[in-house]
Write an enzyme that holds these catalytic residues in place. Sequence first.
Site, PDB file in Angstrom:
ATOM      1  NE  ARG A 191      -4.169  -1.628   0.193  1.00 47.44           N
ATOM      2  CZ  ARG A 191      -5.336  -1.487   0.830  1.00 47.44           C
ATOM      3  NH1 ARG A 191      -5.596  -0.395   1.476  1.00 47.44           N
ATOM      4  NH2 ARG A 191      -6.232  -2.438   0.780  1.00 47.44           N
ATOM      5  NE  ARG A 195      -7.414   5.614   2.523  1.00 40.57           N
ATOM      6  CZ  ARG A 195      -8.319   4.831   3.097  1.00 40.57           C
ATOM      7  NH1 ARG A 195      -9.508   5.308   3.383  1.00 40.57           N
ATOM      8  NH2 ARG A 195      -8.037   3.584   3.390  1.00 40.57           N
ATOM      9  NE  ARG A 201     -10.187   7.646  -2.412  1.00 40.80           N
ATOM     10  CZ  ARG A 201     -11.391   8.013  -2.024  1.00 40.80           C
ATOM     11  NH1 ARG A 201     -11.709   9.300  -2.004  1.00 40.80           N
ATOM     12  NH2 ARG A 201     -12.275   7.112  -1.655  1.00 40.80           N
ATOM     13  CG  ASP A 205      -8.933  -3.170  -4.585  1.00 43.59           C
ATOM     14  OD1 ASP A 205      -8.396  -2.564  -3.648  1.00 43.59           O
ATOM     15  OD2 ASP A 205      -9.715  -4.130  -4.407  1.00 43.59           O
ATOM     16  CE1 TYR A 250     -13.505  -7.589   0.994  1.00 43.26           C
ATOM     17  CE2 TYR A 250     -11.799  -9.185   0.426  1.00 43.26           C
ATOM     18  CZ  TYR A 250     -12.221  -8.089   1.152  1.00 43.26           C
ATOM     19  OH  TYR A 250     -11.367  -7.484   2.032  1.00 43.26           O
TER      20      TYR A 250
HETATM   21  O1  CP3 Z   1       0.041   0.335  -3.138  1.00 41.59           O
HETATM   22  C1  CP3 Z   1      -0.437  -0.830  -3.247  1.00 41.59           C
HETATM   23  O2  CP3 Z   1      -0.193  -1.737  -2.438  1.00 41.59           O
HETATM   24  C2  CP3 Z   1      -1.217  -1.173  -4.530  1.00 41.59           C
HETATM   25  C3  CP3 Z   1      -2.604  -1.055  -4.517  1.00 41.59           C
HETATM   26  C4  CP3 Z   1      -3.543  -1.951  -3.712  1.00 41.59           C
HETATM   27  C5  CP3 Z   1      -4.806  -1.481  -3.286  1.00 41.59           C
HETATM   28  N1  CP3 Z   1      -5.475  -2.521  -2.730  1.00 41.59           N
HETATM   29  C6  CP3 Z   1      -5.308  -0.100  -3.485  1.00 41.59           C
HETATM   30  C7  CP3 Z   1      -6.420   0.357  -2.651  1.00 41.59           C
HETATM   31  C8  CP3 Z   1      -3.445  -3.289  -3.336  1.00 41.59           C
HETATM   32  C9  CP3 Z   1      -2.281  -4.253  -3.498  1.00 41.59           C
HETATM   33  C10 CP3 Z   1      -4.691  -3.643  -2.722  1.00 41.59           C
HETATM   34  C11 CP3 Z   1      -4.988  -5.004  -2.226  1.00 41.59           C
HETATM   35  C12 CP3 Z   1      -6.252  -5.247  -1.517  1.00 41.59           C
HETATM   36  N2  CP3 Z   1      -7.488  -4.698  -1.751  1.00 41.59           N
HETATM   37  C13 CP3 Z   1      -6.404  -6.212  -0.488  1.00 41.59           C
HETATM   38  C14 CP3 Z   1      -5.299  -7.089   0.062  1.00 41.59           C
HETATM   39  C15 CP3 Z   1      -4.598  -6.276   1.103  1.00 41.59           C
HETATM   40  C16 CP3 Z   1      -3.747  -7.033   2.069  1.00 41.59           C
HETATM   41  O3  CP3 Z   1      -2.820  -6.358   2.595  1.00 41.59           O
HETATM   42  O4  CP3 Z   1      -3.931  -8.209   2.351  1.00 41.59           O
HETATM   43  C17 CP3 Z   1      -7.759  -6.177  -0.072  1.00 41.59           C
HETATM   44  C18 CP3 Z   1      -8.369  -7.012   1.036  1.00 41.59           C
HETATM   45  C19 CP3 Z   1      -8.429  -5.237  -0.897  1.00 41.59           C
HETATM   46  C20 CP3 Z   1      -9.871  -4.872  -0.883  1.00 41.59           C
HETATM   47  C21 CP3 Z   1     -10.042  -3.450  -0.527  1.00 41.59           C
HETATM   48  N3  CP3 Z   1      -9.815  -2.404  -1.401  1.00 41.59           N
HETATM   49  C22 CP3 Z   1     -10.408  -2.903   0.720  1.00 41.59           C
HETATM   50  C23 CP3 Z   1     -10.711  -3.716   1.980  1.00 41.59           C
HETATM   51  C24 CP3 Z   1     -10.436  -1.500   0.569  1.00 41.59           C
HETATM   52  C25 CP3 Z   1     -10.865  -0.450   1.574  1.00 41.59           C
HETATM   53  C26 CP3 Z   1      -9.666  -0.126   2.389  1.00 41.59           C
HETATM   54  C27 CP3 Z   1      -9.790   1.181   3.107  1.00 41.59           C
HETATM   55  O5  CP3 Z   1      -8.820   1.443   3.830  1.00 41.59           O
HETATM   56  O6  CP3 Z   1     -10.769   1.917   2.920  1.00 41.59           O
HETATM   57  C28 CP3 Z   1     -10.027  -1.208  -0.744  1.00 41.59           C
HETATM   58  C29 CP3 Z   1      -9.833   0.138  -1.324  1.00 41.59           C
HETATM   59  C30 CP3 Z   1      -8.435   0.494  -1.679  1.00 41.59           C
HETATM   60  N4  CP3 Z   1      -7.627  -0.275  -2.450  1.00 41.59           N
HETATM   61  C31 CP3 Z   1      -7.741   1.696  -1.334  1.00 41.59           C
HETATM   62  C32 CP3 Z   1      -6.480   1.621  -1.951  1.00 41.59           C
HETATM   63  C33 CP3 Z   1      -5.407   2.660  -1.957  1.00 41.59           C
HETATM   64  C34 CP3 Z   1      -8.298   2.851  -0.500  1.00 41.59           C
HETATM   65  C35 CP3 Z   1      -9.164   3.628  -1.428  1.00 41.59           C
HETATM   66  C36 CP3 Z   1      -9.237   5.087  -1.088  1.00 41.59           C
HETATM   67  O7  CP3 Z   1     -10.043   5.418  -0.209  1.00 41.59           O
HETATM   68  O8  CP3 Z   1      -8.520   5.879  -1.716  1.00 41.59           O
END
Ligand code: CP3
Length: 358
Positions: free
Chosen positions: A26, A30, A39, A76, A152
């Site tokens: 990640r 944010r 964003r 994602d 999911y």
């Molecule tokens: O920088 C990176 O690592 C690359 C991008 C990435 C994202 N999601 C962007 C994202 C990666 C690799 C993921 C993986 C992901 N997505 C997982 C596995 C994570 C792990 O560590 O095991 C999961 C379970 C998801 C599903 C998902 N997507 C969730 C639960 C959420 C909400 C999280 C939150 O904090 O609100 C997302 C949204 C998401 N995916 C965000 C980002 C940067 C936040 C979106 C935002 O509000 O800008």
Amino acid sequence: MSLHTTTLIKALLRQPTAHTPVWLMRQAGRYLPEYRELRARAGSFLNLAKTPDYATEATLQPMRRFNLDAAIVFSDILTVPDAMGLGLYFGTGEGPRFRHPLRDEQAIKRLRVPEPESLDYLYQTVAQARRALDPKAALIGFAGSPWTLACYMVEGGPPGDFQLIKKMLYRRPELLQRILQVTSQAVAASLNAQIESGAQALMIFDTWGGALADGAYQRFSLFYMREVLARLHKTHHGQRVPSIIYTPGGSPWLGEMADSGADALSLDSACNLGMARQLVGHSVALQGNLDPSVLLGDEACIRREVQRTLQAFGPPAAGFGHVFNLGQGISPATSPEAVATLVEAVHELSRVRGGAYA
Ligand code: CP3
């Protein structure tokens, strides 16, 4: 396409490197003010992720600020089930949800591997990001594990207490297996298309594998990760494309994970890297595993904990194959200055100076 073998790829293949490569789960997100600005401009997370120019910019943002050894493509894990027709959306402050979760047998029987074009935006982002990146930095592609995506797809959102999917697992395992089979093919196709578009290493996020019981983990998560790994192209333009698997909470199964066909295991912060290494021997590289909360500490604390993590893996003299990372994704509360301190400390303290951190 450059034929440069980056430090990240060397470490994943357990070859000697001058320093321990580092990237952070990640790392685009944010905690970066420029991400929040981007964003806002995109209007929503999904529009950001689905517009290649925006997603490329998000991929590159942490690379401009920090001396990271790898970028991970901005996307994602839920884009694959979205492409399978489940209708991904983000309600305000709710996390991800699906409009059409898999709730009946008909929906499960209808499930198909998506048309490759449905994820074109992702492959375009990979290609654009690779062209824009410094050749010394690797580009990592990724996907969710079939089990984690199924959580999911069946629950319709964050799995909470796993009621629906675990009921399916114990009452109708053949239905769950059908979901996992189709999803494995979809995941493998997406990862292979990312390789063809320029991804040089791959990571499979098995976020919810650690919620399974012993026995169920092997049958419903690890088995399908093996299926995916077995289908992956092993090389691209003559270069090996190593793969990493990550099951947080998966330390009871490290031996079996090491035997899955993956080149590296990404470990959560509860693991001791040295003990994990003793267990898996020289069969795989290890990635991890600093507690992301260390980044809330001061500079001295961050340096001390980096040193401790490097020492836990062991001195380079005993073999290579460590990629520095966090044990889980970076928290939005992290200051970018703390990340800069971390990256500098990993490079400085790991540089081979006659076994400086032995
Ligand atoms: O920088 C990176 O690592 C690359 C991008 C990435 C994202 N999601 C962007 C994202 C990666 C690799 C993921 C993986 C992901 N997505 C997982 C596995 C994570 C792990 O560590 O095991 C999961 C379970 C998801 C599903 C998902 N997507 C969730 C639960 C959420 C909400 C999280 C939150 O904090 O609100 C997302 C949204 C998401 N995916 C965000 C980002 C940067 C936040 C979106 C935002 O509000 O800008």
